[in-house]
Design a protein around this motif. Sequence first.
Motif, mmCIF file in Angstrom:
data_model
loop_
_atom_site.group_PDB
_atom_site.id
_atom_site.type_symbol
_atom_site.label_atom_id
_atom_site.label_comp_id
_atom_site.label_asym_id
_atom_site.label_seq_id
_atom_site.Cartn_x
_atom_site.Cartn_y
_atom_site.Cartn_z
ATOM 1 N N MET A 52 -11.536 -29.866 -48.884
ATOM 2 C CA MET A 52 -10.443 -30.794 -49.145
ATOM 3 C C MET A 52 -10.889 -32.041 -49.902
ATOM 4 N N LEU A 53 -12.114 -32.513 -49.651
ATOM 5 C CA LEU A 53 -12.538 -33.794 -50.209
ATOM 6 C C LEU A 53 -13.567 -33.670 -51.324
ATOM 7 N N PHE A 54 -13.913 -32.465 -51.700
ATOM 8 C CA PHE A 54 -14.886 -32.312 -52.783
ATOM 9 C C PHE A 54 -14.283 -32.876 -54.073
ATOM 10 N N PRO A 55 -15.023 -33.722 -54.803
ATOM 11 C CA PRO A 55 -14.443 -34.443 -55.952
ATOM 12 C C PRO A 55 -14.300 -33.592 -57.214
ATOM 13 N N LEU A 56 -13.331 -32.706 -57.205
ATOM 14 C CA LEU A 56 -12.986 -31.910 -58.390
ATOM 15 C C LEU A 56 -11.465 -31.878 -58.510
ATOM 16 N N HIS A 57 -10.942 -32.463 -59.562
ATOM 17 C CA HIS A 57 -9.498 -32.599 -59.687
ATOM 18 C C HIS A 57 -8.784 -31.267 -59.905
ATOM 19 N N TRP A 58 -9.506 -30.259 -60.416
ATOM 20 C CA TRP A 58 -8.830 -28.993 -60.703
ATOM 21 C C TRP A 58 -8.412 -28.234 -59.443
ATOM 22 N N LYS A 59 -8.897 -28.693 -58.282
ATOM 23 C CA LYS A 59 -8.533 -27.979 -57.047
ATOM 24 C C LYS A 59 -7.140 -28.339 -56.537
ATOM 25 N N GLU A 60 -6.476 -29.266 -57.209
ATOM 26 C CA GLU A 60 -5.122 -29.632 -56.786
ATOM 27 C C GLU A 60 -4.104 -28.645 -57.349
ATOM 28 N N GLN A 63 -2.009 -32.175 -63.569
ATOM 29 C CA GLN A 63 -1.762 -32.619 -64.940
ATOM 30 C C GLN A 63 -1.349 -34.079 -65.010
ATOM 31 N N GLU A 64 -0.928 -34.631 -63.867
ATOM 32 C CA GLU A 64 -0.521 -36.036 -63.846
ATOM 33 C C GLU A 64 -1.656 -36.961 -63.393
ATOM 34 N N LEU A 65 -2.834 -36.380 -63.079
ATOM 35 C CA LEU A 65 -3.935 -37.169 -62.563
ATOM 36 C C LEU A 65 -4.791 -37.731 -63.692
ATOM 37 N N VAL A 66 -5.321 -38.889 -63.475
ATOM 38 C CA VAL A 66 -6.414 -39.390 -64.309
ATOM 39 C C VAL A 66 -7.681 -38.885 -63.641
ATOM 40 N N TRP A 67 -8.303 -37.902 -64.274
ATOM 41 C CA TRP A 67 -9.306 -37.110 -63.555
ATOM 42 C C TRP A 67 -10.442 -37.946 -62.997
ATOM 43 N N TRP A 68 -10.932 -38.939 -63.774
ATOM 44 C CA TRP A 68 -12.077 -39.700 -63.270
ATOM 45 C C TRP A 68 -11.687 -40.583 -62.087
ATOM 46 N N GLN A 69 -10.422 -41.050 -62.080
ATOM 47 C CA GLN A 69 -9.963 -41.846 -60.949
ATOM 48 C C GLN A 69 -9.841 -40.981 -59.687
ATOM 49 N N TYR A 70 -9.295 -39.790 -59.878
ATOM 50 C CA TYR A 70 -9.146 -38.865 -58.742
ATOM 51 C C TYR A 70 -10.515 -38.489 -58.186
ATOM 52 N N ASP A 71 -11.423 -38.085 -59.078
ATOM 53 C CA ASP A 71 -12.740 -37.658 -58.623
ATOM 54 C C ASP A 71 -13.490 -38.802 -57.948
ATOM 55 N N LEU A 72 -13.367 -39.999 -58.484
ATOM 56 C CA LEU A 72 -14.022 -41.145 -57.876
ATOM 57 C C LEU A 72 -13.427 -41.437 -56.498
ATOM 58 N N ALA A 73 -12.099 -41.335 -56.393
ATOM 59 C CA ALA A 73 -11.440 -41.603 -55.109
ATOM 60 C C ALA A 73 -11.857 -40.590 -54.048
ATOM 61 N N THR A 74 -11.876 -39.307 -54.420
ATOM 62 C CA THR A 74 -12.270 -38.281 -53.435
ATOM 63 C C THR A 74 -13.748 -38.380 -53.095
ATOM 64 N N LEU A 75 -14.590 -38.742 -54.088
ATOM 65 C CA LEU A 75 -16.014 -38.919 -53.813
ATOM 66 C C LEU A 75 -16.225 -40.061 -52.821
ATOM 67 N N LEU A 76 -15.503 -41.159 -53.017
ATOM 68 C CA LEU A 76 -15.598 -42.281 -52.088
ATOM 69 C C LEU A 76 -15.076 -41.895 -50.707
ATOM 70 N N SER A 77 -14.000 -41.115 -50.689
ATOM 71 C CA SER A 77 -13.455 -40.645 -49.410
ATOM 72 C C SER A 77 -14.493 -39.818 -48.659
ATOM 73 N N LEU A 78 -15.161 -38.910 -49.391
ATOM 74 C CA LEU A 78 -16.183 -38.063 -48.778
ATOM 75 C C LEU A 78 -17.344 -38.912 -48.272
ATOM 76 N N ALA A 79 -17.728 -39.931 -49.076
ATOM 77 C CA ALA A 79 -18.832 -40.806 -48.682
ATOM 78 C C ALA A 79 -18.482 -41.626 -47.449
ATOM 79 N N VAL A 80 -17.233 -42.055 -47.349
ATOM 80 C CA VAL A 80 -16.794 -42.838 -46.188
ATOM 81 C C VAL A 80 -16.683 -41.953 -44.952
ATOM 82 N N VAL A 81 -16.172 -40.746 -45.126
ATOM 83 C CA VAL A 81 -15.947 -39.839 -44.000
ATOM 84 C C VAL A 81 -17.261 -39.319 -43.435
ATOM 85 N N ALA A 82 -18.258 -39.075 -44.290
ATOM 86 C CA ALA A 82 -19.505 -38.423 -43.865
ATOM 87 C C ALA A 82 -20.167 -39.088 -42.666
#
Length: 643
Positions: free
Chosen positions: A68-76, A164-183
Amino acid sequence: MSPLLTTLLNLLLVYVAYFLARIIYLLENWNLLGQGLTFSHCIELLGGGIVFDTSAILVTNIPYIVMMLFPLHWKETTIYQKVCRGVFLAINGLALALNLCDAVYFPYTMRRTTTTIFSEFSNESNLGGVFMTEVLHHFYLVIIFVVMLWAMYKLYRMTRLKSQELVWWQYDLATLLSLAVVAPFVIAGIRGGFTTAVRPITISNANQYANRPTEAALVLNTPFSFYRTIGKATFVVPNYYQSEEEMANIYSPIHIANDSTAFTKKNVVVLIVESFGREYIGALNKTLENGQYKGYTPFIDSLIQRGISFKYSYCNGRKSIDGMPSVLSSIPMFVEPFFLTPSSMNQVTGIAGLLDKKGYETAFFHGAQRGSMGFMAFARATGFQKYYGKEDYVADKRFGGDDDFDGLWAIWDEPFLQYYATKMSEMKQPFMTAVFTATSHNPYVIPEKYKTVYPEENLPVHKCIRYTDMALRHFFEKASKEPWFKNTIFVITSDHTNDSDHAFYQTDLGGFYSPIIIYEPESQRPAEIQDKIAQQIDILPTIMGMLHYDEPYFGFGIDLLNTPAEDTWAVNYMGGIYQYVKHDLLLQFDGNQTRAVYHLNDSLLQHNIIGTMPEQPQMERELKAIIQQYMERMTNDRLLPNK
């Protein structure tokens, strides 16, 4: 909805499922877990359960969290989210099933199931039938499982982001930070706390929330018990005593013969009767039901009048595979069943091995298929020369063959005990044999022709106890006509206890009450119920004493008939707590400190008198010596007298 929020909401569903499973566990076993349970203490137990649920939920859901939290926007995508839901339901559906199944198994073990169950039943070919029988008996749990899994499916939340509506680097950065916070929170949750002083929680930590060992099962959950026992060292040597000499002065399992009487070559016959708990025997329960209790064993009652039994007698474990080493090798169950641990590869002996050196012919009998419960391996390892199982019974044309098979476990007790008596008559004296019966095993069925003779009673096991008591009567009737009978020591005990309908037998200690009956047809000793404390591991030393065995031998128990009553004791282990019985007291010890002390006449264990009895310090010293001797000898392969 963001992936992080979606993940947290879905994991919250799992917490609810674990909570409901724990409530079901409690209700299913209310007679064992509900005694004296107040609302405030129930909240304490449930609160402690959250700690262990957190650990189990986070460990098992790591694949889902990463997905769920892996930082890859294509998984949405819808497909990917459905795959995540499938993984979520598979993981947590299995965890829910384990918790519900364990609610049914708990009465037989009085603890949460661990990974040793795979070894315990690895040789059984009938588990499918047993499982289906339990499913039918507990169909309501199947319905509950389906409803809860359906609810998790319906309430599951998926992210609603469009790639298609995502700014990919923003999404990936957000999920990466989420994963880093959750870990770090995941790691802390798995360990049981944030501070560096906190070691990863284990099964024994559940006792800090429990008032009695049985309650630890209510704090734990089965997935946690499974993953915390994978590949773990079973036996850890404590350092209560710094020297072997200091420890041995308090307690030693090495027995040195000091008997001037010559060795006596009597036959030895040990009958281990499945689930034959002390509760079912009227002669050993004269105070139950205001003295009106008759029990379910008229033959055993009559045999007790001709033999020796004990005021307090206990099994050393709660499973069949615990009973075998305890009865036949004087090895109790501490932590896990001895024969399911790496220490089972140690050099070990038992009654059969000791008497083999004296020229005895030895054989073990069990009416199940060869290899069942690991009994055949145990029998060979401890010195039995021959093993007779279901296949041998079927091959003997003098008996009923497969028609006498109960369809699930083994040959019915009545015909198999007749076979047992017949085969002993073909052995050369002196001989030593043991038999393990099977009919009084779950799912508690008896032969069709006896269903009207022994109808259903208070508990399903009761009709089986009556049937097996009858089978024992017929066995002794046949054996009494044989020339070897009068030259034989008979010992009758159970492998463990079973279902109970008396509160006295539903306590932490009451669940270990097992009969130990010694019968010699021409004994010079008076028949009596001795005012002593006895346990299964005392059977081997007691037999050696009766035979005047003249060589050193190993055994954790004592010779009951040559030990003063004040020096007799018993020990067992349950859910991280050692229970030590001596001096009319029960001491409960968690490996570090005493948790409770009770008088034995406090039958429901309602009054903890810790710190008030002068015997407590010495009992603690003795128990520590027993534990350290056990752990040290297990880990260093020192289960023989010369080691």
